[in-house]
Design an enzyme around this catalytic site. Sequence first.
Site, PDB file in Angstrom:
ATOM      1  N   CYS A  57       0.832  -1.213   0.000  1.00  0.00           N
ATOM      2  CA  CYS A  57       0.000   0.000   0.000  1.00  0.00           C
ATOM      3  C   CYS A  57       0.865   1.261   0.000  1.00  0.00           C
ATOM      4  CB  CYS A  57      -0.992  -0.002   1.151  1.00  0.00           C
ATOM      5  SG  CYS A  57      -0.331  -0.406   2.729  1.00  0.00           S
ATOM      6  N   ASP A  59       3.057   2.552   2.079  1.00  0.00           N
ATOM      7  CA  ASP A  59       3.527   3.172   3.321  1.00  0.00           C
ATOM      8  C   ASP A  59       4.695   2.357   3.866  1.00  0.00           C
ATOM      9  OD1 ASP A  59       1.703   5.196   3.357  1.00  0.00           O
ATOM     10  OD2 ASP A  59       0.295   4.157   4.661  1.00  0.00           O
ATOM     11  N   CYS A  84       3.233   9.904   3.189  1.00  0.00           N
ATOM     12  CA  CYS A  84       2.624  11.175   2.765  1.00  0.00           C
ATOM     13  C   CYS A  84       3.174  12.345   3.608  1.00  0.00           C
ATOM     14  CB  CYS A  84       1.119  11.083   2.912  1.00  0.00           C
ATOM     15  SG  CYS A  84       0.616  10.927   4.618  1.00  0.00           S
ATOM     16  N   CYS A 131      -0.996   7.930   9.625  1.00  0.00           N
ATOM     17  CA  CYS A 131       0.325   8.195   9.035  1.00  0.00           C
ATOM     18  C   CYS A 131       1.356   8.501  10.120  1.00  0.00           C
ATOM     19  CB  CYS A 131       0.249   9.389   8.086  1.00  0.00           C
ATOM     20  SG  CYS A 131      -1.088   9.274   6.922  1.00  0.00           S
TER      21      CYS A 131
END
Lengths: 151, 236
Positions: A57, A59, A84, A131
């Site tokens: 994904c 991350d 991000c 995040c």
Amino acid sequence: MKKENKNIIDGYTCGSDNESWIYSDIVKDHFFHPRNILENEKDYIADGIGIVGSPACGDMMAVWVKINKEKNTISECKWRTFGCASAIASTSMMSVMVTEKGGMDTENAKKLTAESIIDRLDGLPERKYHCSVLGHHALREAIIDYEKNEH
Amino acid sequence: MNTEKNFIISKKVDHSANISSLYFSKKENNFGDFIAGQYVTIYIPELGIPEGKSYSISSAPHENEFVITIKKMGLFSNYLCDLSAGDTVSMSDPYGFFYPDEDGRGALVCIAGGIGITPFRSIILDELKKKSKRNIFLYYSSKTKDDLVFFEDFKNIADTYKNVHLFFHITGERIPQNPFFIQGRISPQNILKNYEQEIANSEFLLCGSIGFVKDMWKGLKNNGIPEFNIYTESFY
């Protein structure tokens, strides 16, 4: 409207819904000027390395730590992510928190929380909370890695 | 890292219209060890979503079945709550750091908002299995009495173990006078009044929505609890 736009990292979205996110000045500062990034680990000798996240994904977070072995504190905390804006700002802030004032005790560093980092960032949009956990999870893995290497 | 494997649901229990537990037989599924308080990440490629979602384990490590308890909150959790015994779930290994210190001696203060109760069933049962003498306080906030999960489990635990103290806060409906129930939200200030003597060594574990955990974390910190004694887990 103009004033509102100043609080948005222009053109930067995370996710696929094209929403813009309102960020604090501290988040923007750490996103545009991230501290302690390690761009190339080839010649970096760390005491512990932690990698978390899922390449599927997108991350991924890697954290490298150097430890002051006399004081058992973190002397350097480097990191790199394919995350991000929130992941970048959170981890940048985390790297500052664990190395400032002579370095954080490793036991306390293992107990660092997302809430503590977000508080220092002056908040994050709730939808970006997830995040902010990658960095301190990777930090914890890096400290555990150091402890395993030592004992 | 993606290390998921497929596991077969052995039983499903509906706690309410919106909350269900999925049981997995440890023997049949060859489950590894885990620490009470950890979570698994579940993947549902059928939904076309590559990212997994994480769910705390509600069973204790010594129990025969491995259980996750899920509240319907969206596409992913709705899908899981609609599964049945015999269906297969793709899950990661247990992971996470939401657990008390092994050598902790002060009070263990567990604060749950809604479905954030799930890891505390595991953590409290595990502490008691280890014959912990710590005072264990559980503050559990729920909108309605019917939304409380594991109410009978916790009541039986408190009846058996005198070091376990329960405070069920009901926020969304009027409740009759009852020794277990408190009307209104959990207040960090009120919690701290309960055990001033033990605060220095106490550990505070918070689990719930992002907003709930943030408010409790700030409330405890602003009232003098060192932030390294506060552990958090939020769902999103």
